[in-house]
Design an enzyme around this catalytic site. Sequence first.
Site, PDB file in Angstrom:
ATOM      1  N   ARG A 232     109.176  27.093 104.834  1.00 25.09           N
ATOM      2  CA  ARG A 232     108.495  27.977 104.056  1.00 25.09           C
ATOM      3  C   ARG A 232     108.587  27.568 102.674  1.00 25.09           C
ATOM      4  O   ARG A 232     109.583  26.765 102.207  1.00 25.09           O
ATOM      5  CB  ARG A 232     108.763  29.288 104.085  1.00 25.09           C
TER       6      ARG A 232
ATOM      7  N   ARG B 168     117.825  34.336  88.845  1.00 22.85           N
ATOM      8  CA  ARG B 168     116.963  35.237  89.517  1.00 22.85           C
ATOM      9  C   ARG B 168     117.327  36.510  88.721  1.00 22.85           C
ATOM     10  O   ARG B 168     118.510  37.234  88.974  1.00 22.85           O
ATOM     11  CB  ARG B 168     117.287  35.538  90.997  1.00 22.85           C
TER      12      ARG B 168
END
Lengths: 161, 161, 449, 449
Positions: D291, D338
């Site tokens: 992915r 993040r």
Amino acid sequence: MDIDIKQLRELMKAMKQLGVTELELEGPEQRIMLRRGSDEASFATPTMMQQGSPSMPPGSFPPPPIEHAHAAAPAIPADDENVVFVTSPFVGTFYRSPSPDSAAFTDVGQAISPGSVLCIVEAMKLMNEIESEIAGTVIEVMVENGKPVEFGDKLFKVKKS
Amino acid sequence: MDIDIKQLRELMKAMKQLGVTELELEGPEQRIMLRRGSDEASFATPTMMQQGSPSMPPGSFPPPPIEHAHAAAPAIPADDENVVFVTSPFVGTFYRSPSPDSAAFTDVGQAISPGSVLCIVEAMKLMNEIESEIAGTVIEVMVENGKPVEFGDKLFKVKKS
Amino acid sequence: MLKKVLIANRGEIAVRVIRACRELGIEAVAVHSTVDAEALHVRLADRAVCIGPAPSAQSYLNVPAIIAAAEIAGADAIHPGYGFLSENAEFADICEQCGLTFIGPTPRDMQQWGEKVPARRLATSLGLPLLPGTAVLADADDAVRQAENIGYPVILKASAGGGGRGMKIVRSAPELRRVFPQAQSEAIAGFRNGDLYLERFVEEPRHIEFQVIADGQGNARVLGERECSIQRRHQKLLEEAPSVAMSQELRGDMIATLERAMKESGYRSAGTLEFLLDERENLYFMEMNTRIQVEHPVTEEVSGVDLILEQIRIASGEGLSIPKDRPIVLNGHAIECRINAEDPETFAPWPGRITEYHPAGGAGVRVDAGIYGGWRVPSAYDSLLLKLITHGRSRSEAIRKMERALRETLIGGIRTNVPLHLEIMRNADFRDGRLSTKFLERLRGSRAA
Amino acid sequence: MLKKVLIANRGEIAVRVIRACRELGIEAVAVHSTVDAEALHVRLADRAVCIGPAPSAQSYLNVPAIIAAAEIAGADAIHPGYGFLSENAEFADICEQCGLTFIGPTPRDMQQWGEKVPARRLATSLGLPLLPGTAVLADADDAVRQAENIGYPVILKASAGGGGRGMKIVRSAPELRRVFPQAQSEAIAGFRNGDLYLERFVEEPRHIEFQVIADGQGNARVLGERECSIQRRHQKLLEEAPSVAMSQELRGDMIATLERAMKESGYRSAGTLEFLLDERENLYFMEMNTRIQVEHPVTEEVSGVDLILEQIRIASGEGLSIPKDRPIVLNGHAIECRINAEDPETFAPWPGRITEYHPAGGAGVRVDAGIYGGWRVPSAYDSLLLKLITHGRSRSEAIRKMERALRETLIGGIRTNVPLHLEIMRNADFRDGRLSTKFLERLRGSRAA
């Protein structure tokens, strides 16, 4: 001075819904001014789904369902506590009758009871029969036959009995 | 006047929920105005200038001024309408006396009149004598000798006569 | 390296310089007027000093206040940004006299490029191409003879005129013979001086400019060109790098010519050489801007060079970070849209409180902004709110990115020219690169029709 | 090219895919749960469909609802983002059966890489290096003999064990002899099976992963590596490209090996091969993620390749936009932080209304966000708010940019891990590139001490 909170709240709600930012009311005894600040970020809201189900040509109608997926339709209260909305538990295409030639499952003025099939929401070629959770009388059918519905869309307005 | 706190609270709650920032109600006997603060972004404010003037070693004092730049000091009102603040018309370093050995131009309790020299603000090696625009009595000296001041900083608190 | 830099500016360029300082470990001191006390550059700086009231003359142009602010804050250098005091040789001089490093060109650079006539003389001596023109003409016959050399159309100008007054565009010899006596009488009537001269007239010029960064020590680099043809009222609205109108060959020639000229003139810091480009690939020098420019980011995006960082390095005496022998590689294409607080139709300024602000983000998008949500845009200064810059592998990629970035940009409470930029992005002439300084006029004309 | 893509995801990755669609002229359809009705991805999409209530199982993981949404919206393809249904081979299969293009790997790719044991078998057959290990050991003598070949330290594992149970780190032959019978009895007691085996134990591994993009038609490109060693509870917190621990030579070898392997296996779309790197520059294959990954932007920044665009091109049958024979040039250094809605100390999630939001901007800063000011972060999903990505010419430039970008980032009303990222940027070990998966544990330990 009388303050009708409910009325004012209604006004504010209306302002919010209708994007009005200022309101002034002046009578012989009372003057009311309301101004709304910036709402949260107001990005252009995506256009609502309006086109027919693309899985079949417009105007055509699906073949009779082979599988029935029974699902109860959740009901949510309206302003009047005796009136509720039956909402869609599925994303899909809304059908009022089992086939183009048959009569609608239900209609305005008709009585329904728990377990009555109200409509079909078709998704992934599956015909999901939507059953009522409540007893009452249909006041309004809120979606046109053959139109797409999202999860939670209001399908029927029902007066509870 | 009757104040219905509960009612007002309801109004405020409704305003907050619905993003209304101002509300005015005016009757024959009562006028109500409500305004909600906008939640503006609150970046950390830069630290204020606290260090001494870097153009000279700390504790030292400039030579007597050669040029005098006369400037009237704007006065801005305080809460009490008879009390005003004399603010700095310059960016620079604040001095209370013309030289380290001399007495201060003015001090708490002293009377001042339009044209009185109140202090010096030194900028670009120029000694700017700051004159009063008003008559009154000094209540407070608001900046320490030798400290930097910005444009608009409050220098003196004065009771007008 | 410098330790503490005062930024004598406001808005997005002050924020830009503060960021560069931060990244170099330098303290940044903001100055501001009373109405800018809450401005973004004040909030992002390490320290801030209020230097005066709203009018620029008493704050951002107030030299003693700015110098005093640097003194009380203990700054060792001043970056002037663009506009305000950025091209003021006297200010640069005062800074140096006060022991403050001026981050920019030398006062001499500013003086010699700052005035039109000496600048053109210098440009000629450095071998830069100028718009062909004549000295004062003897008579109509002389005019016709010299016009043949220049080539029609030409523009007939009064020596004593200025600002467009007494100028006539002429397209043929018979027309020149006809208008000459008329222009002469008008010049005598208007300026008590009948002297006339000719210049080549460029019908639909493109505005092309070259970015210079030089250390004043013999290392001068030209980072390619920008095309800034999309202007309104002679103010740039949208810029890109590179220009579709420049061939690789012409670019290479110009870079070599300009690097030699800048070395020869001993130029220091960032500067921009502005040219007109005609339909036949001729470039004509117009002027040099001795400062960083609003549109510098498009050059940064394609060259990978941080121009403010280089300015600070040069001022610190550390020289360029680009090695002398390393060729400048220009990658892809960059576009900048200037987002102004103004009516997109009338260009009327539109100050006021920004009720909502959400800038565009994602890959290939850079936002150089001087605003935030909740801040009130003051009416005292220019209307530039932010610059939206996109960088793609090709021009069409940069355009597509800009279109989506403009669609994402949310500025509520005031009017902005975002809709105009969107219209430009979707315009066929723009997409095909058919640009000139008349582009915007045409766009509006075509809508009216 | 595809015409209308439904994004079966939420948050920043949904926004990322919507942007790529916009730039390709493709309509983007968002899906959302009831609590996400006001989410940024819903507001930015061309159309949006509510697919269910808050719990993921009934909305973002609800296959019939997602397929039905694609049907009523008239989408011709589905992009799954990461997480949720992105590695579900059955879902990919259903999409194709319903005539919807699945933008991602083939169901076969997902199956063969999705399970640990078959994936390791496949990796071995493709010549990828695996952590040295043994089959079931006969006895302690056998263990000692085989441990000599592997090299100490080793880890002794129960064949029937899992999830860390029954594992012993052994540093010498005498120790191995001593613990072997004990481990065997424990294994029998715990799993009714006394089989044991050995694996090489890496004391302080780095997490290194390689980005693949392939068209499934024989064009497979590896865009260098990312280092993702900074993790908390096995969740990545900060990623960078390239890794300071990889030599140019090792990188070149790995790219060649992996490109060959991916071509051979016929892989399609984006994928990531995860490795452990030990102190002696040995890479060991761990697993492949079939992915797009959260941290894909750092690779995009250094390679100039837009991975989502490539995924969509591949799914459209247009193949990669990178010519087969053009070498991949990796420029500079990129870092991603993040930013999560969580307590920076305890890591406890911190959903709630974002009262103020002002993202960082300027040169070299990219913000991939799924939020806006005024929006309420729901508690039903993971805590990632946005990714802050910086790109500099060198690692130290990228770090300095990140430090200033973190300082500029304003998120009010909730707690975020911005302070933790700032601490990392200022940490000497981080600045010197001394990283391992134990970095964060160490950082907290050193503070506690």
